[in-house]
Design a protein around this motif. Structure first.
Motif, PDB file in Angstrom:
ATOM      1  N   ALA A   2     118.339  67.433  49.013  1.00  0.00           N
ATOM      2  CA  ALA A   2     117.816  66.408  49.929  1.00  0.00           C
ATOM      3  C   ALA A   2     118.588  66.401  51.241  1.00  0.00           C
ATOM      4  N   GLY A   3     119.893  66.646  51.154  1.00  0.00           N
ATOM      5  CA  GLY A   3     120.716  66.613  52.357  1.00  0.00           C
ATOM      6  C   GLY A   3     120.646  67.875  53.190  1.00  0.00           C
ATOM      7  N   LEU A   4     120.559  69.016  52.536  1.00  0.00           N
ATOM      8  CA  LEU A   4     120.617  70.283  53.266  1.00  0.00           C
ATOM      9  C   LEU A   4     119.271  70.968  53.439  1.00  0.00           C
ATOM     10  N   GLY A   5     118.324  70.611  52.579  1.00  0.00           N
ATOM     11  CA  GLY A   5     117.029  71.284  52.614  1.00  0.00           C
ATOM     12  C   GLY A   5     116.256  70.977  53.872  1.00  0.00           C
ATOM     13  N   VAL A  39     110.229  62.098  54.377  1.00  0.00           N
ATOM     14  CA  VAL A  39     109.714  61.384  53.206  1.00  0.00           C
ATOM     15  C   VAL A  39     110.168  62.070  51.928  1.00  0.00           C
ATOM     16  N   TRP A  40     110.054  63.391  51.881  1.00  0.00           N
ATOM     17  CA  TRP A  40     110.475  64.131  50.690  1.00  0.00           C
ATOM     18  C   TRP A  40     111.977  64.048  50.486  1.00  0.00           C
ATOM     19  N   ALA A  41     112.731  64.056  51.554  1.00  0.00           N
ATOM     20  CA  ALA A  41     114.186  63.955  51.430  1.00  0.00           C
ATOM     21  C   ALA A  41     114.577  62.596  50.851  1.00  0.00           C
ATOM     22  N   TRP A  42     113.930  61.524  51.306  1.00  0.00           N
ATOM     23  CA  TRP A  42     114.216  60.187  50.769  1.00  0.00           C
ATOM     24  C   TRP A  42     113.811  60.093  49.300  1.00  0.00           C
ATOM     25  N   LEU A  43     112.662  60.633  48.950  1.00  0.00           N
ATOM     26  CA  LEU A  43     112.223  60.603  47.555  1.00  0.00           C
ATOM     27  C   LEU A  43     113.167  61.391  46.648  1.00  0.00           C
ATOM     28  N   LEU A  44     113.581  62.539  47.098  1.00  0.00           N
ATOM     29  CA  LEU A  44     114.498  63.363  46.318  1.00  0.00           C
ATOM     30  C   LEU A  44     115.866  62.690  46.202  1.00  0.00           C
ATOM     31  N   GLY A  45     116.319  62.086  47.288  1.00  0.00           N
ATOM     32  CA  GLY A  45     117.603  61.373  47.258  1.00  0.00           C
ATOM     33  C   GLY A  45     117.562  60.158  46.348  1.00  0.00           C
ATOM     34  N   GLY A  46     116.463  59.419  46.371  1.00  0.00           N
ATOM     35  CA  GLY A  46     116.327  58.268  45.486  1.00  0.00           C
ATOM     36  C   GLY A  46     116.255  58.670  44.026  1.00  0.00           C
ATOM     37  N   SER A  47     115.570  59.754  43.754  1.00  0.00           N
ATOM     38  CA  SER A  47     115.503  60.265  42.383  1.00  0.00           C
ATOM     39  C   SER A  47     116.877  60.729  41.914  1.00  0.00           C
ATOM     40  N   ALA A  48     117.624  61.342  42.795  1.00  0.00           N
ATOM     41  CA  ALA A  48     118.980  61.781  42.456  1.00  0.00           C
ATOM     42  C   ALA A  48     119.863  60.576  42.144  1.00  0.00           C
ATOM     43  N   LEU A  49     119.699  59.506  42.896  1.00  0.00           N
ATOM     44  CA  LEU A  49     120.483  58.297  42.652  1.00  0.00           C
ATOM     45  C   LEU A  49     120.155  57.703  41.279  1.00  0.00           C
TER      46      LEU A  49
END
Length: 71
Positions: free
Chosen positions: A27-30, A35-45
Motif C-alpha cells: 500500500a505504501g510503495l505500490g 482508493v486501493w492504497a487506503w483499502l489495502l492499508g485498512g485491510s492490513a491494519l
C-alpha cells in the motif's frame, strides 16, 4: 473488563502478521491509486490487529472455538 478468548493459534498469528506487513508495504510503495492504497492499508491494519490480539471475530462467527476449549 473486556476479555476475548484467543481463537487463532500462534502459527497463524505469525502468518497474519507477515501478511499484514506485506500488505502495508504494498500500500505504501505500490503504484496503486489512492482508493486501493487506503483499502489495502485498512485491510492490513485489521489483519495486524487480529494477529496481535489472537482473536478473529470472523473466525468466531464461523464456529472456530477458543484454543483452550475442550469438546
Amino acid at each position: 473488563m473486556f476479555y476475548l478468548k484467543r481463537n487463532v493459534p500462534a502459527s497463524e498469528r505469525g502468518a497474519r502478521l507477515a501478511g499484514a506487513l506485506l500488505m502495508a508495504l504494498a500500500a505504501g510503495l505500490g503504484g496503486l491509486g489512492p482508493v486501493w492504497a487506503w483499502l489495502l492499508g485498512g485491510s492490513a491494519l485489521g489483519l495486524a490487529l487480529t494477529a496481535l490480539l489472537g482473536f478473529c471475530p470472523a473466525c468466531a462467527m464461523m464456529g472456530r472455538r477458543p484454543l483452550d476449549h475442550k469438546p
